[in-house]
Design a protein around this motif. Structure first.
Motif, PDB file in Angstrom:
ATOM      1  N   LYS A   2       1.125  -0.988   0.249  1.00 40.79           N
ATOM      2  CA  LYS A   2      -0.317   0.033   0.000  1.00 40.79           C
ATOM      3  C   LYS A   2       1.131   1.657   0.004  1.00 40.79           C
ATOM      4  N   TRP A   3       1.520   0.868   0.686  1.00 43.49           N
ATOM      5  CA  TRP A   3       3.049   2.502   1.319  1.00 43.49           C
ATOM      6  C   TRP A   3       3.245   2.532  -0.648  1.00 43.49           C
ATOM      7  N   LEU A   4       3.714   1.388  -1.068  1.00 46.62           N
ATOM      8  CA  LEU A   4       4.270   1.456  -2.682  1.00 46.62           C
ATOM      9  C   LEU A   4       3.694   2.233  -3.400  1.00 46.62           C
ATOM     10  N   GLY A   6       0.781   4.363  -2.440  1.00 46.67           N
ATOM     11  CA  GLY A   6       0.376   5.550  -2.635  1.00 46.67           C
ATOM     12  C   GLY A   6       1.186   6.451  -2.887  1.00 46.67           C
ATOM     13  N   SER A   7       2.863   5.720  -2.581  1.00 49.98           N
ATOM     14  CA  SER A   7       3.596   6.984  -3.347  1.00 49.98           C
ATOM     15  C   SER A   7       3.665   7.080  -5.148  1.00 49.98           C
TER      16      SER A   7
END
Length: 400
Positions: A2-4, A6-7
């Motif tokens: 999810k972090w990737l 989102g980035s």
């Protein structure tokens, strides 16, 4: 994960926002920017190609100033030579001479705040121009005032490729000797040079001095017809294309960065097809990452069409010069690239005096003699790292 994701989404949004900002900002700028046009003037022009020679003359003229010194540089570095430059301005201001120094916010970002404070305390008016601003922050961040102009007492002018720093006087071990073209000018054209400086000053400060008649003394005519051509991210492409289309025999372009808009590439290709000799001189050394690699795309096209390309080998070639048929010479601050044609504030001088043009052609030939001639084969199969930089340069060509 999810972090990737989102980035990635954030990066895409930022890129889209920056692109919208840039293109709308440029559109608005083109619509509201005033066009400057000056007639042919007559004066005395001296071409100086060595930094030590230039600054010897330049500092001497500064010390002889009697009433006013107006200076605009794209780059002033934070080194001993730049301190010497400031010290001269400070000395003159303390004598009662009106000194105004206009610096590009990005190009002169290294100048010491302590030195600026000292200059202001002595009476030097120091102002930075082209700071990023809203509503088009990203577009304004890309704009530069790339002009290098000095007017002394409203009678002596300088304009050309040199900035202020140790590399420009051959004290940089990597880029020395530094080869550049700069004009020292007297005569009618100083009126126009002064006007342009004062318009830049007004834009940066809000203060107008265009009605100050003491800054516009009577000027004598000289034997050399010339015309100043200032640009503000518009007009330059069309004007240079007109020169190219007027050529009947030969076109020579000397530039440190050759990344031209497609209209000019097409104009040069058509000139070659008309049987006109087209020669380009660029440096072999580079002072900016990926710029040289990006230029090879265009140089390869011209070579394939029958043009001639030279790479300067004796130090770094930073001159901006165009010669058309031995009858028009263009020397100034504009490089042959997207940034100079479509973003920067620039100023060039079109010179029509035969003796001056012949002298410039002689100097150009000296530079060609210190260059290597490129062939299509030389550029046919560059290393992968070179190609990768070239691709990156093509993607960023509007900002290099």
């Amino acid at each position: 994960m999810k972090w990737l994701i989102g980035s990635i989404i954030l990066i895409v949004v930022v890129l889209i926002a920056a692109s919208v900002d840039f293109f709308i900002g440029r559109y608005v700028h083109e619509k509201k920017t005033r066009h400057s046009s000056y007639p042919v003037r007559n004066g005395h022009l001296q071409l100086i190609t060595s930094g030590p020679d230039l600054f010897s003359n330049y500092f001497d003229d500064l010390y002889k100033a009697e009433s006013s010194i107006h200076v605009l540089f794209y780059i002033v570095k934070n080194d001993r030579f730049s301190e010497l430059f400031f010290e001269i301005l400070i000395d003159q201001a303390r004598k009662g001479i009106k000194v105004r120094l206009l610096l590009d916010w990005f190009g002169s970002r290294e100048v010491s705040k302590k030195l600026i404070k000292k200059a202001r305390s002595a009476g030097v008016e120091v102002t930075f121009c082209h700071r990023p601003r809203l509503p088009f922050f990203f577009f304004s961040l890309q704009q530069r005032n790339h002009r290098k102009v000095t007017i002394i007492d409203g009678k002596i002018g300088y304009v050309g490729g040199f900035n202020v720093g140790k590399e420009y006087i051959d004290l940089d071990p990597v880029l020395s000797p530094w080869r550049d073209y700069h004009l020292r000018i007297k005569g009618e054209g100083i009126f126009d040079l002064q006007s342009e400086f004062l318009m830049d000053w007004e834009q940066a400060t809000g203060n107008s001095h265009l009605e100050d008649h003491s800054l516009f003394p009577p000027l004598e005519k000289g034997p050399m017809p010339h015309r100043f051509f200032p640009t503000r991210g518009i007009d330059a492409e069309e004007e240079i294309l007109r020169l190219i289309n007027q050529a009947e025999k030969r076109i020579f372009i000397g530039t440190p960065y050759f990344i031209p808009p497609e209209k000019l590439v097409e104009g040069l290709m058509q000139a070659i097809q008309r049987g006109i000799s087209v020669s380009i001189l660029v440096p072999n050394k580079s002072d900016h990452p990926i710029v040289k690699e990006a230029s090879l795309h265009y140089l390869r096209k011209l070579l394939g069409a029958g043009g001639t390309v030279y790479q300067y080998e004796d130090g770094f070639f930073h001159a901006k010069v165009i010669l058309i048929d031995g009858r028009i010479c263009d020397i100034g601050t504009a490089n042959f690239d997207y940034r100079s044609f479509k973003l920067n504030y620039e100023i060039n001088c079109f010179i029509y005096n035969q003796d001056f043009i012949e002298e410039t052609e002689r100097i150009v030939q000296e530079d060609i003699n210190l260059s290597s001639k490129l062939s299509v084969e030389d550029l046919a199969d560059p290393p992968f790292s070179f190609r990768l930089k070239g691709w990156a340069g093509m993607l960023l060509k509007s900002f290099l």
